[in-house]
Design an enzyme around this catalytic site. Structure first.
Site, PDB file in Angstrom:
ATOM      1  CD1 TRP A 156      -3.036  -0.920   0.786  1.00 14.90           C
ATOM      2  CD2 TRP A 156      -1.513  -2.527   2.274  1.00 14.90           C
ATOM      3  NE1 TRP A 156      -3.345  -2.369   0.901  1.00 14.90           N
ATOM      4  CE2 TRP A 156      -2.181  -3.253   1.993  1.00 14.90           C
ATOM      5  CE3 TRP A 156      -0.998  -3.083   2.349  1.00 14.90           C
ATOM      6  CZ2 TRP A 156      -3.087  -4.429   2.257  1.00 14.90           C
ATOM      7  CZ3 TRP A 156      -0.780  -4.333   3.174  1.00 14.90           C
ATOM      8  CH2 TRP A 156      -2.257  -4.624   3.189  1.00 14.90           C
ATOM      9  CG  HIS A 177      -6.697  -1.372   3.651  1.00 19.67           C
ATOM     10  ND1 HIS A 177      -6.151  -2.254   3.732  1.00 19.67           N
ATOM     11  CD2 HIS A 177      -5.982  -0.280   4.328  1.00 19.67           C
ATOM     12  CE1 HIS A 177      -4.990  -2.626   4.931  1.00 19.67           C
ATOM     13  NE2 HIS A 177      -4.841  -1.275   5.182  1.00 19.67           N
ATOM     14  NE  ARG A 203      -5.031   1.874  -1.830  1.00 20.87           N
ATOM     15  CZ  ARG A 203      -4.379   0.588  -2.007  1.00 20.87           C
ATOM     16  NH1 ARG A 203      -3.784  -0.286  -2.666  1.00 20.87           N
ATOM     17  NH2 ARG A 203      -5.633  -0.187  -1.307  1.00 20.87           N
ATOM     18  CD  GLN A 217      -9.837  -0.694  -0.360  1.00 18.10           C
ATOM     19  OE1 GLN A 217     -10.291  -0.923   0.567  1.00 18.10           O
ATOM     20  NE2 GLN A 217      -8.485  -1.179  -1.493  1.00 18.10           N
ATOM     21  CB  VAL A 260      -6.929 -13.060   5.746  1.00 19.20           C
ATOM     22  CG1 VAL A 260      -8.494 -12.272   5.671  1.00 19.20           C
ATOM     23  CG2 VAL A 260      -6.042 -12.285   4.539  1.00 19.20           C
ATOM     24  CB  ALA A 314     -11.899  -9.849   6.328  1.00 15.11           C
TER      25      ALA A 314
END
Ligand code: DAH
Length: 346
Positions: A156, A177, A203, A217, A260, A314
């Site tokens: 990112w 994000h 970004r 998003q 995750v 998620a």
């Protein structure tokens, strides 16, 4: 003072009666209701009156003020009507001509698709929550299992705020994000939670046909006892079918996101070539639409959820990308360059 107000009323009214044009009307307004008018001066002077007089005088003066304002707008209307009547008489105004069409406004294409996306998740029992665009390093990275100096931060490109904490660290940024809202929401609630987070992200990137420095998003996550990867798949496959068509096929492949484990990217079969291969899907037959996974135990621990009791999934996806796929838009920069030829098509 009461007498004076009465005199003023009579004088103002008789003058007003003889006014026939907007210019003299404006002059009348300035002389009776303007900043330097007698009435305004009187209203200003109320404070210096003895208390006994003040109340009655104040009421009378204010009443006169609103009476004069009302008379003014009535006169204004009458003058306008008279003007129109004169124009019709002279044949200058043809009331039988068609009027000018009024152009109707509409929602921006991003907001239209965003609402469709939110509706789909709301129908599945998700709640919509929004969060700050200026965020702390802690929520954007640290608590999402991306520590300082971790190479995953390079995923990112970040815009940092010109701010340093007491330790001299630059720790405030424009969120890259919507995932930080996972932490903010879970910090304040106990499971079960089912939330989606629509919003802007930023970004530090050069723009081209597929990159913008600001875009939208939708993040989503669910935590409860016994949530499994099957729930994630079921939720997202159904989402894809509702947004892109009933016959859509979907595919999960392994991917890496620090928050995750396991992590996946999801793709749908290309709806242009139906999987045969074309330019939209770079001849692969598949189009990647989002990242997802099972929430990392480390993230659950951060918000004091016990990962031995609770599990969660998620996912996160770009909103303009959904719109580009659905409507065949080939350049993301079109969304925010304010060209009506583009915007009017939606
Ligand atoms: N936050 C990720 C990004 O901006 C997208 C994402 C991937 C969100 C996986 C998730 C996830 O919640 O599980 O690239």
């Amino acid at each position: 003072m009461i007498n004076k107000l009465e005199e003023l009323r009579a004088k103002a009214l008789s003058e007003l009666d003889s006014i026939k044009d907007p210019k003299s009307l404006e002059a009348w307004r300035i002389s009776y209701l303007g900043r330097k008018s007698e009435l305004t001066q009187m209203l200003r002077g109320l404070a210096s009156l003895p208390v006994e007089e003040r109340r009655a005088a104040g009421a009378a003066a204010n009443q006169l003020k609103s009476f004069l304002e009302q008379s003014l707008s009535q006169r204004e209307e009458a003058i306008k009507e008279a003007e129109i009547a004169r124009a019709i008489e002279k044949g200058k105004l043809d009331v039988t001509l068609p009027g000018y069409p009024t152009t109707l406004g509409r929602l921006h294409p991003t907001i239209q698709i965003l609402r469709q996306m939110c509706d789909i998740f709301v129908a599945m029992g998700f709640e919509v929550v929004e969060g700050p665009e200026v965020e702390w390093d802690y929520y954007n990275f640290e608590a999402l299992n991306i520590p300082q100096d971790h190479p995953a931060r390079d995923m990112w490109a970040t815009m940092w705020m010109d701010y340093r904490n007491e330790k001299g660290e630059r720790n405030m940024l424009l969120r890259t994000h919507t995932s930080p809202m996972q932490i903010r929401v879970m910090e304040n609630r106990q499971p079960p939670v089912r939330v989606i987070v629509p919003g802007k992200v930023y970004r530090y990137e050069a723009t081209d046909a597929t990159h913008e420095a600001m875009f939208y998003q939708v993040e989503g996550f669910a935590v409860d006892k016994n949530i499994t990867m099957a729930d994630l798949k079921g939720t997202l496959f159904e989402f894809a079918r509702r947004l892109f068509g009933k016959e859509r096929k979907a595919r999960f492949r392994c991917d890496y996101f620090p928050f995750v484990e396991p992590g996946v990217d999801m793709a749908i079969d290309c709806f242009v070539c139906k999987g045969a291969g074309c330019s939209l899907c770079s001849n692969s037959g598949w189009i990647e639409i989002l990242g997802a996974g099972m929430i990392h135990p480390e993230v659950l621990r951060r918000v004091n959820y016990d990962p031995d009791i609770y599990t969660g999934f998620a996912f996160g996806m770009g909103v303009e990308r959904m719109s580009m796929l659905k409507y065949g838009i080939d350049d993301i920069r079109l969304f925010y360059s304010n060209d009506l030829r583009f915007l009017k098509q939606f």
